[in-house]
Design an enzyme around this catalytic site. Structure first.
Site, PDB file in Angstrom:
ATOM      1  N   THR A 320       0.773  -1.264  -0.009  1.00  0.00           N
ATOM      2  CA  THR A 320       0.054   0.069   0.021  1.00  0.00           C
ATOM      3  C   THR A 320       0.881   1.177   0.064  1.00  0.00           C
ATOM      4  OG1 THR A 320      -0.168   0.213   2.570  1.00  0.00           O
ATOM      5  CG2 THR A 320      -1.820  -1.363   1.437  1.00  0.00           C
ATOM      6  N   ASP A 321       0.431   2.542  -0.341  1.00  0.00           N
ATOM      7  CA  ASP A 321       0.915   3.639   0.070  1.00  0.00           C
ATOM      8  C   ASP A 321       0.546   3.928   1.333  1.00  0.00           C
ATOM      9  OD1 ASP A 321       1.956   6.171  -0.443  1.00  0.00           O
ATOM     10  OD2 ASP A 321       0.741   6.721  -2.079  1.00  0.00           O
ATOM     11  N   TRP A 322       1.278   4.901   2.015  1.00  0.00           N
ATOM     12  CA  TRP A 322       0.954   4.908   3.511  1.00  0.00           C
ATOM     13  C   TRP A 322      -0.449   5.071   4.036  1.00  0.00           C
ATOM     14  CZ3 TRP A 322       5.104   2.934   1.837  1.00  0.00           C
ATOM     15  CH2 TRP A 322       6.306   2.761   2.746  1.00  0.00           C
TER      16      TRP A 322
END
Length: 805
Positions: A320-322
């Site tokens: 995932t992105d953060w």
């Protein structure tokens, strides 16, 4: 009272968001207990032993006195991962799925492997001897803290040119060299994976992160991106190609729902990623924050498993992105293997889903095994001893050369390269304060940035004192406006844009009397968390328009010339003022050596060979996508970075904020302008040179399932130079709605001296001439005649040949 408490709660949440996001940038220090940091366990204190078998020495990673399959480097990676997986507890498996939090990555955790300023990690499993894998931001260079507590040494990284500039080189070999240098810094600073490159499409000029991305075209994007990935990963470190997929605006990026046709998704937005996967097999892909057709990308099994893995045969992990996505069990089931930066909430959610049989052990094992393969393949498992001392001087030279090759000459009325020029009057505040790159996670902590002023001085030119003194007086009078934001968060929320000024008649009189030529620099910056706007950004401000006009008029009246240098990260309007200067150079944002690179072009040390990776329109509204794009440029809420923000009920949703309808379909950039015969300021693929090139002897053949194109390019001018060859394909008499022509291949000549030629061969798989048939949900190929065009730009076709399928 209730209203007061609500306001107070909001203020507290914002403050918490500011603290945590600031911690990401290393701007402040926070207590390690604030973040989700996995504590040391008893196994990390037990000294690891070695085992000798058949004359080979291995580490006893799990300290059991035996040589396990996963410890034996002679065994196939599949067998090692399976053995390792069989020894892990369910708790260890779930912990490795969620990452270990930002704290370990930024140096607040207990691990000695932490690197201050890194973005996060894959959690260590010390019982089995598995190290943490450290992740750090990119993609214009490694982003870590340049200084550390109680340490006099500095840890600067090279600020390489932005992605848009690298795409403008149209040179995959050169981009690969940039990647090799960047990857070396990743390796030598003890990082295992850099979070880049970015491969999203330039759907609209106002996207705040376009500078990180390559092009409006997926073929150019994919091939440049694959070259970067191969270069970086040649060092034995990983990349994370982002943001998958259709992350084309920053406005409400955490919850925006992209409504897009399957055809546009396949042909435009997925295609660049597909090329990168097939040509480079990156270690990881990073899923984006947004939804696609109602489902978060990180929760879409169709995107992450059916397409990426089953159709493209992607072998790496997806992360995932953060803080991306909402439903951890759904993310793991979809094929999103790693949740970053890892939170206790995610851990508890995965545990609960496992206990309730909402998340199967098969799904867990599938994702864990992928992560284990990555760890086993890492240099850290080889016990590589990083030096903390990469060759920054050598990398600066690569930066300087690559930046010069990506700069695009848009106009040249017998002005460049300089001849008989000694004294140069610099106008525009950016001349003295050059922009190396954009803001946010794409920023780099470099040791220095060479301004245009310094670059020209280094090249032996004199800087006009009257113009310089006027700038210094202007800066002193606006001291606060010239203070750069400190820390990543502040830079994201407050884009540095010092005020411009119009030179007085008296100043212009002094400059025209003492300078040989004028350079006017137009500067623009943008970055993560906010999209650009039209007024005073895409368009020149009134002050900038007046500055360009007055400087050009004054120097022309004195029989002298004026040049405009555009130090920009994305497209700006040029049609209204481009007739005024004698030459225009798009310098983009060339990293820390940008000023030297511009001087190399202006002086003639290097012949410009860059070409535009996107279209420069006459007006912003000329882009079909402008009808469905957030034009207000509202900044991201700091708290929403962590919380993701709240989803609204359907009746409250706002167009282009909560959802964006990609009504233009496949007609992005030049595909749209060509289809509708719209005049542009500068077309896709355009770029001038100091010499002339002639296209000769084009030959096209079909062999099995591949089209072979041979073209000879001759340098018929007086100066050595390079030429990018662009191959477009059109389908006359098509029975479907398709673009007039599409880029299908490109290459670049070596440096050709006067009179020299290069025989170039390119290939196009016949399958790449297909279109996505939505009725049958598959790729389809029209039979018949296709026209192959050898071009210098999308609107400068030099030679054409037919081929029949």
């Amino acid at each position: 009272m209730k209203r007061f408490l609500k306001i107070l709660l909001k203020v507290v949440l914002v403050i918490i968001g500011l603290i945590v996001v600031a911690a990401i940038s290393g701007a402040i220090y926070i207590n390690k207990n604030f973040l989700n940091i996995d504590k040391k366990d008893k196994y990390s204190k037990v000294e690891m032993q070695e085992i000798t078998v058949d004359g080979y020495t291995f580490r006893d990673l799990n300290r059991n006195g035996l040589l396990d399959i996963y410890e034996d480097g002679r065994e196939p990676i599949e067998a090692r991962a399976n053995d390792l997986l069989s020894q892990m507890t369910l708790d260890e498996k779930i912990r490795i799925l969620k990452g270990s939090g930002m704290g370990s990555g930024i140096g607040l955790g207990p691990s000695k492997e932490s690197v201050p300023g890194a973005a996060g990690t894959i959690v260590a499993v010390s019982r089995l001897g598995l190290p943490s894998i450290i992740l750090s931001d990119g993609p214009a260079g490694l982003r870590i803290n340049p200084t550390r507590r109680n340490d006099n040494k500095t840890y600067y990284c090279t600020a390489f040119p932005i992605g848009t500039l690298l795409a403008s080189t149209w040179n995959t070999e050169l981009v690969g060299q940039v990647g090799e240098a960047m990857g070396n810094e990743v390796l030598e600073y003890g990082i295992d994976m850099i979070l880049g490159p970015g491969a999203n499409i330039h759907r609209n000029p106002l996207c705040g992160r376009n500078f990180e991305y390559y092009s409006e075209d997926p073929v150019l994007t994919g091939n440049i991106g694959a070259a970067m990935v191969n270069g970086i990963e040649s060092n034995g470190v990983g990349t994370s190609v982002k943001h998958f997929v259709a992350n084309n605006q920053e406005t409400n990026r955490n919850n925006n729902d992209v409504i897009v046709s399957e055809r546009a998704l396949r042909e435009i937005y997925l295609k660049g990623f597909e090329i990168i996967v097939k040509k480079a097999q990156p270690w990881t892909l990073m899923s984006s924050y947004n939804k696609v057709n109602g489902t978060y990308t990180s929760e879409s099994r169709v995107l992450l498993t059916d397409i990426v893995r089953n159709y493209w045969n992607f072998e790496g992990i997806i992360m995932t992105d953060w803080y991306g996505g909402k439903n951890p069990p759904a993310q793991i089931h979809a094929g999103n293997d790693l949740l970053e930066p890892g939170t206790r909430k995610q851990y508890k959610s995965l545990i609960k889903a496992t206990e309730n049989n909402e998340l199967t052990e098969e799904d867990i094992n599938t994702s864990v095994k992928r992560i284990l393969k990555l760890i086993l393949n890492s240099r850290k498992m080889e016990q590589y001893h990083f030096s903390n001392n990469p060759d920054l001087e050598a990398h600066a030279q690569i930066t300087r050369l690559s930046a010069a090759e990506g700069m695009v000459l848009l106009k040249n009325n017998e002005t460049l390269p300089f001849t008989g020029v000694k004294n140069i009057a610099l106008f525009g505040v950016t001349s003295y304060d050059f922009i190396a790159g954009g803001t946010g996670s794409g920023d780099v902590n470099e040791a220095y940035t060479v301004s245009l002023e310094q670059g020209l001085k280094n090249a032996g030119y004199e800087i006009n004192e009257a113009a310089k003194n006027a700038f210094e007086e202007h800066r002193a009078a606006n001291e606060k406006a010239f203070e750069k934001p400190k820390g990543t968060l502040q830079a994201m929320m407050n884009i540095y844009s010092p005020p411009e000024f119009v030179p007085s008649e008296d100043l212009l009189g002094q400059c025209t009397g003492s300078a040989d030529i004028a350079i006017i620099t137009i500067g623009r910056n943008s970055g993560e968390g906010k999209d650009r706007v039209e007024e005073n950004d895409f368009l020149l401000s009134v002050t900038e328009q007046e500055m360009v006009e007055k400087v050009c008029d004054a120097f022309h009246a004195a029989g002298k010339k004026a040049v405009v240098v555009m130090n920009i990260g994305g497209v700006i309007e040029t049609a209204s003022w481009k007739e005024k200067p004698d030459a225009i150079l798009v310098a983009w944002q060339g990293g820390q050596e940008g000023g030297n690179s511009v001087a190399d072009i202006l002086s003639g040390k290097i012949n410009p060979s860059g070409k535009l990776p996107m279209t420069f329109p006459i007006a912003l509204k000329d882009h079909a996508s402008s009808a469905n794009f957030p034009m207000e440029g509202k900044p991201m809420n700091a708290n929403s970075f962590i919380s993701g923000g709240k989803e609204k009920p359907e009746e409250e949703m706002i167009a282009n904020v909560d959802y964006t309808n990609y009504e233009e379909g496949i007609y992005i950039g030049y595909r749209h302008f060509d289809k509708n015969s719209i005049e542009v300021s500068y077309p896709f693929g355009f770029g001038l040179s100091y010499t002339r090139f002639e296209y000769q002897n084009m030959n096209v053949t079909l062999n099995n399932d591949t089209v072979y194109i041979n073209v000879t390019i001759a340098n018929t001018g007086e100066t050595s130079g390079k030429e990018a060859l662009e191959i477009y394909v059109s389908k006359p008499g098509t029975t479907i709605d398709r673009p007039v022509k599409e880029l299908k291949a490109f290459t670049k000549t070596p440096l050709l001296n006067k009179g020299e030629t290069a025989e170039l061969t390119l290939t196009i798989p016949v399958s790449e001439l297909s279109y996505w048939d939505e009725e049958n949900s598959g790729w389809a190929l029209e039979k018949g005649v296709y026209v192959i065009h050898a071009a210098s730009s999308s609107r400068d076709i030099r030679l054409s040949r037919e081929v029949t399928l």
